[in-house]
Design a protein around this motif. Structure first.
Motif, PDB file in Angstrom:
ATOM      1  N   ILE A   1      -4.931 129.747  99.848  1.00  0.00           N
ATOM      2  CA  ILE A   1      -3.740 129.020  99.391  1.00  0.00           C
ATOM      3  C   ILE A   1      -3.805 128.802  97.880  1.00  0.00           C
ATOM      4  O   ILE A   1      -2.834 129.085  97.158  1.00  0.00           O
ATOM      5  CB  ILE A   1      -3.594 127.679 100.141  1.00  0.00           C
ATOM      6  N   PHE A   2      -4.945 128.298  97.396  1.00  0.00           N
ATOM      7  CA  PHE A   2      -5.086 128.097  95.948  1.00  0.00           C
ATOM      8  C   PHE A   2      -4.951 129.416  95.199  1.00  0.00           C
ATOM      9  O   PHE A   2      -4.266 129.497  94.178  1.00  0.00           O
ATOM     10  CB  PHE A   2      -6.433 127.449  95.619  1.00  0.00           C
ATOM     11  N   ASP A   3      -5.611 130.443  95.704  1.00  0.00           N
ATOM     12  CA  ASP A   3      -5.561 131.746  95.051  1.00  0.00           C
ATOM     13  C   ASP A   3      -4.147 132.312  95.042  1.00  0.00           C
ATOM     14  O   ASP A   3      -3.741 132.951  94.073  1.00  0.00           O
ATOM     15  CB  ASP A   3      -6.523 132.722  95.729  1.00  0.00           C
ATOM     16  N   ALA A   4      -3.397 132.066  96.095  1.00  0.00           N
ATOM     17  CA  ALA A   4      -2.018 132.559  96.158  1.00  0.00           C
ATOM     18  C   ALA A   4      -1.203 132.022  94.988  1.00  0.00           C
ATOM     19  O   ALA A   4      -0.508 132.778  94.296  1.00  0.00           O
ATOM     20  CB  ALA A   4      -1.364 132.162  97.482  1.00  0.00           C
ATOM     21  N   PHE A   5      -1.310 130.726  94.739  1.00  0.00           N
ATOM     22  CA  PHE A   5      -0.519 130.122  93.674  1.00  0.00           C
ATOM     23  C   PHE A   5      -1.044 130.481  92.287  1.00  0.00           C
ATOM     24  O   PHE A   5      -0.253 130.725  91.369  1.00  0.00           O
ATOM     25  CB  PHE A   5      -0.424 128.605  93.870  1.00  0.00           C
ATOM     26  N   ILE A   6      -2.360 130.564  92.147  1.00  0.00           N
ATOM     27  CA  ILE A   6      -2.924 130.957  90.851  1.00  0.00           C
ATOM     28  C   ILE A   6      -2.562 132.405  90.537  1.00  0.00           C
ATOM     29  O   ILE A   6      -2.154 132.731  89.422  1.00  0.00           O
ATOM     30  CB  ILE A   6      -4.454 130.750  90.841  1.00  0.00           C
ATOM     31  N   THR A   7      -2.689 133.266  91.524  1.00  0.00           N
ATOM     32  CA  THR A   7      -2.343 134.675  91.333  1.00  0.00           C
ATOM     33  C   THR A   7      -0.852 134.827  91.053  1.00  0.00           C
ATOM     34  O   THR A   7      -0.451 135.579  90.164  1.00  0.00           O
ATOM     35  CB  THR A   7      -2.748 135.512  92.565  1.00  0.00           C
ATOM     36  N   PHE A   8      -0.031 134.115  91.802  1.00  0.00           N
ATOM     37  CA  PHE A   8       1.414 134.166  91.588  1.00  0.00           C
ATOM     38  C   PHE A   8       1.750 133.764  90.152  1.00  0.00           C
ATOM     39  O   PHE A   8       2.535 134.433  89.477  1.00  0.00           O
ATOM     40  CB  PHE A   8       2.122 133.248  92.588  1.00  0.00           C
ATOM     41  N   PHE A   9       1.150 132.680  89.681  1.00  0.00           N
ATOM     42  CA  PHE A   9       1.376 132.219  88.312  1.00  0.00           C
ATOM     43  C   PHE A   9       0.951 133.295  87.306  1.00  0.00           C
ATOM     44  O   PHE A   9       1.676 133.588  86.347  1.00  0.00           O
ATOM     45  CB  PHE A   9       0.596 130.917  88.061  1.00  0.00           C
ATOM     46  N   GLY A  10      -0.220 133.871  87.521  1.00  0.00           N
ATOM     47  CA  GLY A  10      -0.712 134.910  86.626  1.00  0.00           C
ATOM     48  C   GLY A  10       0.148 136.154  86.625  1.00  0.00           C
ATOM     49  O   GLY A  10       0.407 136.751  85.571  1.00  0.00           O
ATOM     50  N   LEU A  11       0.617 136.550  87.789  1.00  0.00           N
ATOM     51  CA  LEU A  11       1.487 137.719  87.885  1.00  0.00           C
ATOM     52  C   LEU A  11       2.855 137.447  87.268  1.00  0.00           C
ATOM     53  O   LEU A  11       3.383 138.289  86.523  1.00  0.00           O
ATOM     54  CB  LEU A  11       1.662 138.133  89.349  1.00  0.00           C
ATOM     55  N   LYS A  12       3.403 136.297  87.567  1.00  0.00           N
ATOM     56  CA  LYS A  12       4.738 135.941  87.068  1.00  0.00           C
ATOM     57  C   LYS A  12       4.772 135.911  85.546  1.00  0.00           C
ATOM     58  O   LYS A  12       5.760 136.309  84.935  1.00  0.00           O
ATOM     59  CB  LYS A  12       5.157 134.584  87.635  1.00  0.00           C
ATOM     60  N   ASN A  13       3.688 135.458  84.940  1.00  0.00           N
ATOM     61  CA  ASN A  13       3.623 135.347  83.488  1.00  0.00           C
ATOM     62  C   ASN A  13       2.938 136.546  82.830  1.00  0.00           C
ATOM     63  O   ASN A  13       2.625 136.504  81.646  1.00  0.00           O
ATOM     64  CB  ASN A  13       2.913 134.047  83.099  1.00  0.00           C
ATOM     65  N   SER A  14       2.702 137.593  83.609  1.00  0.00           N
ATOM     66  CA  SER A  14       2.082 138.834  83.129  1.00  0.00           C
ATOM     67  C   SER A  14       0.717 138.607  82.493  1.00  0.00           C
ATOM     68  O   SER A  14       0.335 139.306  81.561  1.00  0.00           O
ATOM     69  CB  SER A  14       3.021 139.555  82.145  1.00  0.00           C
ATOM     70  N   PHE A  15      -0.022 137.609  82.994  1.00  0.00           N
ATOM     71  CA  PHE A  15      -1.373 137.368  82.518  1.00  0.00           C
ATOM     72  C   PHE A  15      -2.375 138.270  83.217  1.00  0.00           C
ATOM     73  O   PHE A  15      -3.402 138.619  82.638  1.00  0.00           O
ATOM     74  CB  PHE A  15      -1.789 135.906  82.746  1.00  0.00           C
TER      75      PHE A  15
END
Length: 98
Positions: free
Chosen positions: A13-27
């Motif tokens: 669950i934590f990884d889902a949101f961290i990954t989503f944030f990173g992908l969304k912001n092209s990090f």
């Protein structure tokens, strides 16, 4: 084993949101080809898919059907260890890029 199922589920669950944030912001880029395709098709589906995996683990716990074979235990320990490394890698990348 129940603890490891809780751990994997929460980590996912934590990884889902961290990954989503990173992908969304092209990090970061998603290295899992299946999850990458899902994200490219529909970012919300990416989150739903990841959260569904956690839900499945919690269903095992809820219905008291957590497998306890030595194979399952070994696989769960391996998955927990590997996923912990991936999670911290994602966190590190995000912290250094932000």
């Amino acid at each position: 084993m129940v603890f490891l199922f809780h751990y994997l589920s929460l980590l996912n669950i934590f990884d889902a949101f961290i990954t989503f944030f990173g992908l969304k912001n092209s990090f970061i880029q998603e290295m899992n080809p299946l999850m990458s395709r899902i994200y490219e098709a529909e970012p919300a589906l990416f989150l739903i898919t990841k959260l569904t995996f956690s839900l499945c683990l919690y269903l095992f716990i809820l219905f008291k059907k957590v497998p306890s074979t030595s194979f399952t235990k070994g696989l769960t320990i391996f998955a927990s260890s590997f996923y912990t490394l991936i999670f911290f890698l994602h966190c590190y990348w995000l912290l250094t890029l932000i």
